[in-house]
Write an enzyme that holds these catalytic residues in place. Structure first.
Site, PDB file in Angstrom:
ATOM      1  N   SER A 183      -2.811  -1.151   6.710  1.00 51.51           N
ATOM      2  CA  SER A 183      -2.729  -2.547   6.252  1.00 51.51           C
ATOM      3  C   SER A 183      -4.024  -3.326   6.498  1.00 51.51           C
ATOM      4  CB  SER A 183      -1.528  -3.249   6.880  1.00 51.51           C
ATOM      5  OG  SER A 183      -0.322  -2.608   6.467  1.00 51.51           O
TER       6      SER A 183
ATOM      7  N   GLU B  87      -4.755   5.885  12.441  1.00 55.06           N
ATOM      8  CA  GLU B  87      -3.854   5.177  11.538  1.00 55.06           C
ATOM      9  C   GLU B  87      -2.452   5.181  12.136  1.00 55.06           C
ATOM     10  OE1 GLU B  87      -5.414   5.062   7.233  1.00 55.06           O
ATOM     11  OE2 GLU B  87      -4.307   6.915   7.465  1.00 55.06           O
TER      12      GLU B  87
ATOM     13  N   GLY C  96       0.864   0.801   4.878  1.00 53.23           N
ATOM     14  CA  GLY C  96       1.604   0.322   3.721  1.00 53.23           C
ATOM     15  C   GLY C  96       2.705  -0.663   4.055  1.00 53.23           C
TER      16      GLY C  96
ATOM     17  N   GLY D  67      -6.048   1.788   2.340  1.00 50.53           N
ATOM     18  CA  GLY D  67      -5.162   2.275   1.289  1.00 50.53           C
ATOM     19  C   GLY D  67      -5.006   1.252   0.182  1.00 50.53           C
ATOM     20  N   GLY D  68      -3.910   0.512   0.224  1.00 52.93           N
ATOM     21  CA  GLY D  68      -3.570  -0.422  -0.846  1.00 52.93           C
ATOM     22  C   GLY D  68      -4.710  -1.338  -1.278  1.00 52.93           C
TER      23      GLY D  68
ATOM     24  N   HIS E 119      -3.773  13.347   6.993  1.00 52.60           N
ATOM     25  CA  HIS E 119      -3.212  12.006   6.780  1.00 52.60           C
ATOM     26  C   HIS E 119      -1.717  12.037   7.133  1.00 52.60           C
ATOM     27  CE1 HIS E 119      -1.808   8.368   4.853  1.00 52.60           C
ATOM     28  NE2 HIS E 119      -3.056   7.952   4.891  1.00 52.60           N
TER      29      HIS E 119
ATOM     30  N   ASN F 148      -8.871   5.001   0.360  1.00 49.08           N
ATOM     31  CA  ASN F 148      -7.986   6.128   0.075  1.00 49.08           C
ATOM     32  C   ASN F 148      -7.049   5.686  -1.039  1.00 49.08           C
ATOM     33  OD1 ASN F 148      -6.139   8.190  -0.002  1.00 49.08           O
ATOM     34  ND2 ASN F 148      -5.287   7.825   2.035  1.00 49.08           N
ATOM     35  N   TRP F 149      -7.342   6.174  -2.232  1.00 45.91           N
ATOM     36  CA  TRP F 149      -6.545   5.733  -3.385  1.00 45.91           C
ATOM     37  C   TRP F 149      -5.130   6.318  -3.373  1.00 45.91           C
ATOM     38  CZ3 TRP F 149     -10.028   6.030  -8.427  1.00 45.91           C
ATOM     39  CH2 TRP F 149     -11.110   5.155  -8.281  1.00 45.91           C
ATOM     40  N   LYS F 150      -4.924   7.343  -2.543  1.00 44.39           N
ATOM     41  CA  LYS F 150      -3.637   8.060  -2.555  1.00 44.39           C
ATOM     42  C   LYS F 150      -3.326   8.519  -3.983  1.00 44.39           C
ATOM     43  CE  LYS F 150      -2.400   5.580   1.590  1.00 44.39           C
ATOM     44  NZ  LYS F 150      -1.372   5.066   2.485  1.00 44.39           N
TER      45      LYS F 150
ATOM     46  N   GLU G  20       0.792  10.917   5.774  1.00 43.94           N
ATOM     47  CA  GLU G  20       1.684  11.236   4.656  1.00 43.94           C
ATOM     48  C   GLU G  20       1.744  12.744   4.427  1.00 43.94           C
ATOM     49  OE1 GLU G  20      -0.151   8.539   1.900  1.00 43.94           O
ATOM     50  OE2 GLU G  20       0.614   6.859   3.086  1.00 43.94           O
TER      51      GLU G  20
HETATM   52  P1  13P Z   1      -2.619   0.894   3.675  1.00 42.59           P
HETATM   53  O1  13P Z   1      -4.014   0.285   3.784  1.00 42.59           O
HETATM   54  O2  13P Z   1      -2.039   0.762   2.298  1.00 42.59           O
HETATM   55  O3  13P Z   1      -1.735   0.450   4.769  1.00 42.59           O
HETATM   56  O4  13P Z   1      -2.824   2.477   3.862  1.00 42.59           O
HETATM   57  C1  13P Z   1      -3.553   2.928   4.936  1.00 42.59           C
HETATM   58  C2  13P Z   1      -3.800   4.362   4.745  1.00 42.59           C
HETATM   59  O5  13P Z   1      -2.902   5.175   4.839  1.00 42.59           O
HETATM   60  C3  13P Z   1      -5.172   4.789   4.421  1.00 42.59           C
HETATM   61  O6  13P Z   1      -5.321   6.168   4.530  1.00 42.59           O
END
Ligand code: 13P
Length: 244
Positions: A204, A160, A166, A225-226, A88, A8-10, A90
């Site tokens: 994470s 999640e 994050g 994510g990251g 998600h 997930n590149w966000k 967010e």
């Molecule tokens: P991180 O891997 O950066 O913690 O993000 C997880 C995430 O929200 C994937 O959708």
């Protein structure tokens, strides 16, 4: 069933940086690899290696029409999306998406031929209050209410924990395993055929913790994510999901 590893590149990327990242993502035998990119980059990502699936990070609950700024399921299909993230944390926390909105988006995706990856998870306060099962149950109930049992059996679920996203503080394999098992139990309790439902862990996830998480019972893959923005890390996580 193969594990699914979804990046997930966000809201990250540029035409230039994506080029290098996409070129470095390769299929892994026995693993379903997916990248969920920002809408404007779907066309660019569509030219990826054919063994890597493409997804979006959100979708409109509406089919088409006067909904300024929205992106429909059929538009995602035009660009070859096989999956879309819905709900998600967010989007829930920053953009006010309710459990009901998430349910409507999931049904729109499924009816339009795209597999929704329904994201669920608790905040730290909810965990501390012992509400993990209740919170996730309510999030899933809203989706089941609109999808029905048959539809529900055709989605992917991503667990999640909000406190792990994050923060560098992943859930332990034991914590993830406990919640994943409780989600399976919840589905069984609602008479949903969970045979082909994959439950991904997200929060994470890194090359260091991926092998243990993937080895955990009921963990059907990862939502990254990251680390999905770092080609070497994402590739290592994908490889860790390969069958042993
Ligand atoms: P991180 O891997 O950066 O913690 O993000 C997880 C995430 O929200 C994937 O959708």
């Amino acid at each position: 069933m193969n594990k699914l590893v979804a990046g997930n590149w966000k809201m990250n990327g540029s035409l230039v940086s994506n080029r290098a990242l996409l070129a470095a993502i390769n299929p892994v035998a026995g693993v379903d690899v997916l990248v969920c990119v920002p809408f404007p980059y779907l066309a660019q990502a569509q030219e990826r290696h054919p063994g890597v699936a493409l997804g979006a990070q959100d979708v409109s609950e509406f089919r088409n029409g006067a909904y300024t700024g929205e992106v429909s399921v059929s538009m995602l299909r035009d660009f070859g999306c096989a999956y879309v993230l819905v709900g998600h944390s967010e989007r829930r926390a920053l953009f006010g998406e309710s459990d009901e909105t998430v349910g409507r988006k999931a049904v729109a995706a499924l009816e339009g031929g795209i597999e929704p990856i329904v994201c669920v998870g608790e905040t730290l306060a909810q965990r501390d209050a012992g509400l993990v099962v209740e919170v996730i149950g309510a999030q899933l109930e809203a989706v089941l209410g609109v999808l029905g049992r048959e539809g529900m059996s055709r989605i992917t679920i991503a667990y999640e924990p909000v406190w792990a996203i994050g923060t560098g503080r992943s859930a332990t394999a034991a914590q993830a395993g406990e919640v994943h098992r409780s989600i399976r139990d919840w589905l069984l309790g609602r008479h949903v055929d969970a045979g082909r439902i994959r439950i991904l862990y997200g929060g994470s996830m890194k090359p260091q913790n991926a092998p243990e998480l993937f080895a955990t019972e009921c963990v059907g893959g990862g939502l990254v994510g990251g680390a999905s923005l770092v080609a070497g890390d994402f590739s290592a996580i994908c490889r860790a999901a390969a069958p042993v």
